[in-house]
Design a protein around this motif. Sequence first.
Motif: not given
Length: 345
Positions: A72, A75, A92-94, A118, A120, A169, A174, A177, A307, A311
């Motif tokens: 992460t 990213h 990929e998240k986040p 992003v 999800f 987080r 997920h 969202d 995204g 967050l």
Amino acid sequence: MTVRFGLLGAGRIGKVHAKAIASNPKAKLVAVADAMADAASALATQYGAETRSIDAIESAADIDAVIICTPTDTHADLIERFARAGKAIFCEKPIHLDVERVKSCLRVVDETGATLMVGFNRRFDPHFQAVRAAIDAGQIGTVEMVTIISRDPGAPPVDYIKRSGGIFRDMTIHDFDMARFLLGEEIETVSAQASVLVDPAIGTAGDYDSVSVMLSTASGKHATISNSRRATYGYDQRIEVHGSKGSVAAENQRPVSIEIANASGYTRPPLHDFFMTRYTEAYAREISSFIDFVESKSPATPSGTDGLIALALADAALKSAQEGRAVKVSEITGPLADKSVFRGR
């Protein structure tokens, strides 16, 4: 058009995306990069790709898009690098664990005009999409309440917990969202309760393993989320949406959907064991959708804004759990002088 991919990260989720790319006739996996050379080589060999460095993928003329599956904390930097390199980006998240860092990253994306999507993946699950379609068709009237249950079969290693950003987080994000996807309105207030009921070591690492969250919109609609790092019966993934004229629900899925009835009673096969098998089709549809966005050069969704909002909801939930009060999302985002970064649902 064939979209040529570079894959950054050959771990668990990288393997899932490599499989999705290989299954799509409009995609080709060209190169794989990973800090672990053996992992990169094994995945590249499996799908007929090359191993390359991130620098080489960044400058490569034979790569149109990248999928970021690295840790992460890399990213945001990678998004900016590949946006400036003119590549389409799936991340990929986040995007990052800090809201302000995400905002600065998205400004680079806007300035370069890059395509950013992003990850999800649950928006692309056919069962959850059918729920959204029922809502859009007016079959349950106006949405009033959403219930989301998401429970993992077991907790990840504590070393992962320490760098994950925490359950809100890493896991609940997920569901945040999905709540927005189903409510159709932005969330204003977050109330959360969090405990350590599964493994004391998770608490020692500064995290929780059992959480409940209530999300409320300005109009009074709300969503309830139940998360646990332990479900002894399998990967528990259910949603229900209640509306003014009825309700619609998506039940747990099984690898084999049968029911046996005999003198011992009614039995069904176990649930999927984790996300890699439960969401196989969702991941394939997600990559297919990304390819469509790349081809059409149209704005991708879920977007960087999606995204960012997820967050912010995670941060609000953590603050609520720590302080024992309801938290306005605006406390996390600050005054929205730049409201353009909060467009879309």
